[in-house]
Enzyme design. Structure first.
Site, mmCIF file in Angstrom:
data_model
loop_
_atom_site.group_PDB
_atom_site.id
_atom_site.type_symbol
_atom_site.label_atom_id
_atom_site.label_comp_id
_atom_site.label_asym_id
_atom_site.label_seq_id
_atom_site.Cartn_x
_atom_site.Cartn_y
_atom_site.Cartn_z
ATOM 1 N N ARG A 152 0.773 -0.834 -0.080
ATOM 2 C CA ARG A 152 0.141 -0.069 -0.076
ATOM 3 C C ARG A 152 0.949 1.536 0.225
ATOM 4 N NH1 ARG A 152 -1.800 -4.136 3.899
ATOM 5 N NH2 ARG A 152 -3.932 -4.272 3.570
ATOM 6 N N LYS A 176 -2.069 -3.132 8.279
ATOM 7 C CA LYS A 176 -3.461 -2.626 8.687
ATOM 8 C C LYS A 176 -3.812 -3.401 9.553
ATOM 9 C CE LYS A 176 -6.860 -1.311 5.126
ATOM 10 N NZ LYS A 176 -7.162 -1.214 3.623
ATOM 11 N N HIS A 248 -2.059 2.345 -5.833
ATOM 12 C CA HIS A 248 -3.123 1.433 -6.181
ATOM 13 C C HIS A 248 -2.379 0.569 -7.278
ATOM 14 C CE1 HIS A 248 -4.236 -0.186 -2.459
ATOM 15 N NE2 HIS A 248 -5.313 -0.687 -2.826
ATOM 16 N N ARG A 251 -0.231 -1.717 -7.133
ATOM 17 C CA ARG A 251 -0.175 -2.709 -6.326
ATOM 18 C C ARG A 251 -1.340 -3.767 -6.714
ATOM 19 N NH1 ARG A 251 -1.286 -4.240 -0.522
ATOM 20 N NH2 ARG A 251 -2.728 -4.996 0.068
ATOM 21 N N HIS A 274 -3.723 -9.254 2.914
ATOM 22 C CA HIS A 274 -4.955 -9.132 3.099
ATOM 23 C C HIS A 274 -5.075 -10.532 4.324
ATOM 24 C CE1 HIS A 274 -5.446 -8.320 -1.468
ATOM 25 N NE2 HIS A 274 -5.897 -7.113 0.216
ATOM 26 N N TYR A 283 -8.250 -10.862 -7.429
ATOM 27 C CA TYR A 283 -7.645 -10.630 -8.756
ATOM 28 C C TYR A 283 -8.252 -11.647 -9.811
ATOM 29 C CZ TYR A 283 -6.226 -6.882 -6.249
ATOM 30 O OH TYR A 283 -5.783 -5.431 -5.337
#
Length: 302
Positions: A152, A176, A248, A251, A274, A283
């Site tokens: 990110r 995160k 992004h 990414r 994730h 994806y």
């Protein structure tokens, strides 16, 4: 605009404290939950209903109002998720016996495929910086690293020297929810980072002994997300990429190209940071869509 507080702000704050302590979510996630719940709280206040007493019918009416005001399916689904978590917490804490969101279904959402780049477009973007100067070397190193790791943008600009291991070719990333992961950088990005640190960073720092950030400006401070966003837009233009891209987008390209070349979905999930495999599965649809486009373009009966 919404007012600073609503009648049940103290209850919302208690929930947010509990949510943070249990899940370790980011500040942005907490702010999103706070905003969603305060909007609901104000609407209920105006209708003479407290959050503790709200019924399924009243919550459905509120969601309907938001939809009539133009809220998209994704926004409504996120709002319902915030409200549902809030009321489940109330039930768990014995503040009420029933969950009024239990029988409310989230709106159907169309599958949105993320904007990505072809491998040729990525190569054009990476080649765009002028690496004969310190700024260009820094920018090339950042672009190479972003594409090689799928970070990110906040993770990229936040990398500190202590988190970078050139000897092992990995970076320690805090993503995160304060979750750490080790991300390999690959040989190409490794070489550009090494060159940047040796030949460009000291020039940009101009003798200033301050920033621990890997990527710095001539002010001696770390790069910001906003600065990098402007930078990638400029290099996309110089590389002949005519559509809109963002940090992004690289990414997305990282994940899509890995899958196109046979990478395991769970490996991609781990590299992206994730927590849920379903987030990464989008994806596979990007890769399938690309294959269909190639088939239509090149097959005689496409």
């Amino acid at each position: 605009m919404i007012r600073t507080n609503c009648l049940n702000q103290a209850l919302i704050d208690r929930f947010l404290d509990a949510f943070w302590s249990e899940r370790g979510v980011s500040r942005n996630t907490l702010a999103s939950y706070d905003r969603d719940l305060r909007l609901l709280c104000h609407w209920l206040d105006e209708h003479g209903v407290s959050m503790e007493q709200a019924t399924r019918a009243e919550l459905l009416e509120y969601l309907a109002v938001r939809v009539r005001d133009g809220a998209k399916a994704a926004t409504t689904a996120r709002l319902l998720s915030s409200v549902r978590r809030f009321y489940r917490w109330q039930v768990r804490e014995n503040m009420r016996k029933d969950d009024p969101t239990a029988q409310i279904e989230a709106p159907k959402q169309g599958r949105h495929l993320p904007n990505t780049l072809s491998e040729e477009e990525v190569e054009a973007l990476l080649q765009a910086p002028d690496t004969s100067n310190a700024h260009g070397l820094r920018d090339r190193a950042m672009l190479e690293l972003l594409y090689a790791t799928g970070l990110r943008v906040s993770e990229l600009v936040g990398i500190r020297l202590s988190e970078l291991s050139l000897s092992h070719g990995v970076i320690r990333i805090t993503g995160k929810g304060n979750k750490e992961r080790l991300v390999p950088m690959g040989e190409e990005a490794h070489d550009w980072i090494q060159t940047y640190l040796r030949d460009a960073r000291p020039t940009l720092m101009q003798g200033k002994d301050i920033a621990e950030h890997v990527f710095v400006t001539t002010r001696g401070s770390g790069m910001t997300r906003q600065m990098f966003w402007v930078m990638i837009q400029r290099y996309a233009f110089e590389g002949g990429i005519v559509r809109h891209i963002s940090p992004h987008t690289l990414r997305h390209a990282f994940a899509t190209h890995l899958l196109n070349h046979g990478a395991d979905l769970r490996v991609v999930q781990m590299l992206l940071g994730h927590s849920d495999l379903s987030t990464t599965q989008i994806y596979t649809h990007v890769a399938q869509a690309r294959l269909q486009d190639l088939h239509r373009e090149h097959h005689p009966r496409g």
